[in-house]
Write a protein that holds these residues in place. Sequence first.
Motif, PDB file in Angstrom:
ATOM      1  N   LEU A  61      58.405  27.391 -44.627  1.00 46.92           N
ATOM      2  CA  LEU A  61      59.388  28.333 -45.166  1.00 46.92           C
ATOM      3  C   LEU A  61      60.813  27.859 -44.915  1.00 46.92           C
ATOM      4  CD1 LEU A  61      57.549  31.612 -44.176  1.00 46.92           C
ATOM      5  CD2 LEU A  61      57.789  30.652 -46.477  1.00 46.92           C
ATOM      6  N   ALA A  62      61.019  27.105 -43.840  1.00 48.70           N
ATOM      7  CA  ALA A  62      62.351  26.572 -43.543  1.00 48.70           C
ATOM      8  C   ALA A  62      62.717  25.421 -44.471  1.00 48.70           C
ATOM      9  CB  ALA A  62      62.412  26.116 -42.087  1.00 48.70           C
ATOM     10  N   VAL A  63      61.715  24.740 -45.009  1.00 46.81           N
ATOM     11  CA  VAL A  63      61.956  23.605 -45.903  1.00 46.81           C
ATOM     12  C   VAL A  63      62.531  24.059 -47.246  1.00 46.81           C
ATOM     13  CG1 VAL A  63      60.763  21.827 -47.276  1.00 46.81           C
ATOM     14  CG2 VAL A  63      60.325  22.023 -44.834  1.00 46.81           C
ATOM     15  N   GLY A  64      62.140  25.210 -47.705  1.00 47.61           N
ATOM     16  CA  GLY A  64      62.604  25.689 -49.008  1.00 47.61           C
ATOM     17  C   GLY A  64      64.067  26.087 -49.008  1.00 47.61           C
ATOM     18  N   ASP A  65      64.525  26.524 -50.151  1.00 46.14           N
ATOM     19  CA  ASP A  65      65.920  26.928 -50.313  1.00 46.14           C
ATOM     20  C   ASP A  65      66.186  28.368 -49.905  1.00 46.14           C
ATOM     21  OD1 ASP A  65      66.617  24.435 -51.338  1.00 46.14           O
ATOM     22  OD2 ASP A  65      66.145  25.029 -53.394  1.00 46.14           O
ATOM     23  N   ALA A  66      65.162  29.084 -49.476  1.00 42.28           N
ATOM     24  CA  ALA A  66      65.309  30.507 -49.193  1.00 42.28           C
ATOM     25  C   ALA A  66      66.187  30.782 -47.976  1.00 42.28           C
ATOM     26  CB  ALA A  66      63.939  31.151 -48.984  1.00 42.28           C
ATOM     27  N   ARG A  67      66.249  29.849 -47.023  1.00 39.20           N
ATOM     28  CA  ARG A  67      67.023  30.024 -45.796  1.00 39.20           C
ATOM     29  C   ARG A  67      66.683  31.375 -45.146  1.00 39.20           C
ATOM     30  NH1 ARG A  67      71.314  26.590 -45.097  1.00 39.20           N
ATOM     31  NH2 ARG A  67      72.551  28.195 -44.087  1.00 39.20           N
ATOM     32  N   GLN A  92      62.753  23.817 -33.088  1.00 45.77           N
ATOM     33  CA  GLN A  92      64.131  23.367 -32.876  1.00 45.77           C
ATOM     34  C   GLN A  92      64.185  22.340 -31.739  1.00 45.77           C
ATOM     35  OE1 GLN A  92      66.985  26.506 -32.152  1.00 45.77           O
ATOM     36  NE2 GLN A  92      68.678  25.178 -32.736  1.00 45.77           N
ATOM     37  N   ARG A  93      63.448  22.583 -30.657  1.00 50.34           N
ATOM     38  CA  ARG A  93      63.398  21.640 -29.543  1.00 50.34           C
ATOM     39  C   ARG A  93      62.934  20.264 -30.017  1.00 50.34           C
ATOM     40  NH1 ARG A  93      60.017  19.242 -26.689  1.00 50.34           N
ATOM     41  NH2 ARG A  93      58.170  20.323 -27.386  1.00 50.34           N
ATOM     42  N   ARG A  94      62.019  20.259 -30.982  1.00 50.24           N
ATOM     43  CA  ARG A  94      61.494  19.003 -31.526  1.00 50.24           C
ATOM     44  C   ARG A  94      62.389  18.397 -32.607  1.00 50.24           C
ATOM     45  NH1 ARG A  94      55.782  19.683 -33.636  1.00 50.24           N
ATOM     46  NH2 ARG A  94      56.114  17.462 -33.988  1.00 50.24           N
ATOM     47  N   GLY A  95      63.459  19.091 -32.960  1.00 53.73           N
ATOM     48  CA  GLY A  95      64.391  18.571 -33.956  1.00 53.73           C
ATOM     49  C   GLY A  95      63.920  18.745 -35.390  1.00 53.73           C
ATOM     50  N   VAL A  97      63.776  21.903 -37.042  1.00 49.70           N
ATOM     51  CA  VAL A  97      64.569  22.960 -37.678  1.00 49.70           C
ATOM     52  C   VAL A  97      65.832  23.177 -36.864  1.00 49.70           C
ATOM     53  CG1 VAL A  97      62.535  24.169 -38.611  1.00 49.70           C
ATOM     54  CG2 VAL A  97      63.548  24.933 -36.443  1.00 49.70           C
ATOM     55  N   ARG A  98      66.766  23.879 -37.473  1.00 49.58           N
ATOM     56  CA  ARG A  98      67.954  24.316 -36.755  1.00 49.58           C
ATOM     57  C   ARG A  98      68.266  25.745 -37.191  1.00 49.58           C
ATOM     58  NH1 ARG A  98      69.692  20.793 -40.612  1.00 49.58           N
ATOM     59  NH2 ARG A  98      71.098  21.657 -42.171  1.00 49.58           N
ATOM     60  N   ARG A  99      68.918  26.460 -36.316  1.00 51.23           N
ATOM     61  CA  ARG A  99      69.387  27.805 -36.633  1.00 51.23           C
ATOM     62  C   ARG A  99      70.829  27.698 -37.078  1.00 51.23           C
ATOM     63  NH1 ARG A  99      66.196  28.838 -31.745  1.00 51.23           N
ATOM     64  NH2 ARG A  99      64.763  30.572 -32.083  1.00 51.23           N
ATOM     65  N   GLU A 100      71.150  28.423 -38.137  1.00 58.35           N
ATOM     66  CA  GLU A 100      72.526  28.492 -38.619  1.00 58.35           C
ATOM     67  C   GLU A 100      72.891  29.956 -38.789  1.00 58.35           C
ATOM     68  OE1 GLU A 100      72.771  26.328 -42.296  1.00 58.35           O
ATOM     69  OE2 GLU A 100      72.401  24.394 -41.328  1.00 58.35           O
ATOM     70  N   ALA A 101      74.157  30.255 -38.612  1.00 58.35           N
ATOM     71  CA  ALA A 101      74.604  31.627 -38.820  1.00 58.35           C
ATOM     72  C   ALA A 101      74.375  32.001 -40.286  1.00 58.35           C
ATOM     73  CB  ALA A 101      76.080  31.765 -38.467  1.00 58.35           C
ATOM     74  N   ASP A 102      73.883  33.207 -40.497  1.00 57.77           N
ATOM     75  CA  ASP A 102      73.668  33.714 -41.846  1.00 57.77           C
ATOM     76  C   ASP A 102      75.025  34.089 -42.429  1.00 57.77           C
ATOM     77  OD1 ASP A 102      73.010  35.084 -44.171  1.00 57.77           O
ATOM     78  OD2 ASP A 102      71.442  36.291 -43.222  1.00 57.77           O
ATOM     79  N   THR A 114      65.439  20.398 -40.719  1.00 58.00           N
ATOM     80  CA  THR A 114      66.228  19.176 -40.629  1.00 58.00           C
ATOM     81  C   THR A 114      65.580  18.123 -41.525  1.00 58.00           C
ATOM     82  OG1 THR A 114      64.917  18.324 -38.798  1.00 58.00           O
ATOM     83  CG2 THR A 114      66.847  19.698 -38.227  1.00 58.00           C
ATOM     84  N   THR A 115      66.220  16.994 -41.648  1.00 59.73           N
ATOM     85  CA  THR A 115      65.635  15.881 -42.407  1.00 59.73           C
ATOM     86  C   THR A 115      64.299  15.474 -41.781  1.00 59.73           C
ATOM     87  OG1 THR A 115      67.838  15.115 -43.007  1.00 59.73           O
ATOM     88  CG2 THR A 115      66.046  13.533 -43.240  1.00 59.73           C
ATOM     89  N   GLU A 116      64.243  15.444 -40.448  1.00 57.21           N
ATOM     90  CA  GLU A 116      62.998  15.115 -39.758  1.00 57.21           C
ATOM     91  C   GLU A 116      61.940  16.179 -40.027  1.00 57.21           C
ATOM     92  OE1 GLU A 116      65.998  15.276 -38.269  1.00 57.21           O
ATOM     93  OE2 GLU A 116      66.390  13.205 -37.708  1.00 57.21           O
ATOM     94  N   GLY A 117      62.362  17.434 -40.070  1.00 57.56           N
ATOM     95  CA  GLY A 117      61.439  18.529 -40.359  1.00 57.56           C
ATOM     96  C   GLY A 117      60.873  18.431 -41.765  1.00 57.56           C
TER      97      GLY A 117
END
Length: 158
Positions: A61-67, A92-95, A97-102, A114-117
């Motif tokens: 779900l994080a990969v998609g554009d839905a944010r 996130q610890r594994r790099g 995903v990241r959290r961003e302010a909505d 992330t790119t790695e994700g």
Amino acid sequence: MASPAGGARGGVSVAQRRGGSPLDDDVSFLLARANALSLAAGNAALADYGLRVRSYSVLALAVGDARPSQRELAEFLRLDPSQVVALVDELQRRGLVRREADPADRRANVVVATTEGEACFAEARLAVRAAERELHAELSDDDHARLSELLQRLAFPS
């Protein structure tokens, strides 16, 4: 005492029996059993990527554009919000995903791959699809498509 064949009286064990059970037409039982088999196959396929079905679902779900926000992830995946926090923390610890302010609500965070994700998800998705094909080998392509359609209707009623 159980016999070597697995049955308590020397016959076929409950686990070996197919048909003739009072649960044969119990849709809730059948869905639960199919889910358990699917989770086991999915988790086995994801092990090489350090993922399990739940963390894979968050990553997908994080990969998609839905944010999605963490609250939206919890609602969509039908998980307790604290479970989602733990899953996102680990990703996130594994790099991955990241959290961003909505931007719509600065009090909330959205989860973004992330790119790695994205790369991990692409590889893991192939493994999950292969495990699904193996698990559903008895189904024709038409049966598989119909099953997917029916499950979507059950999972997302209008």
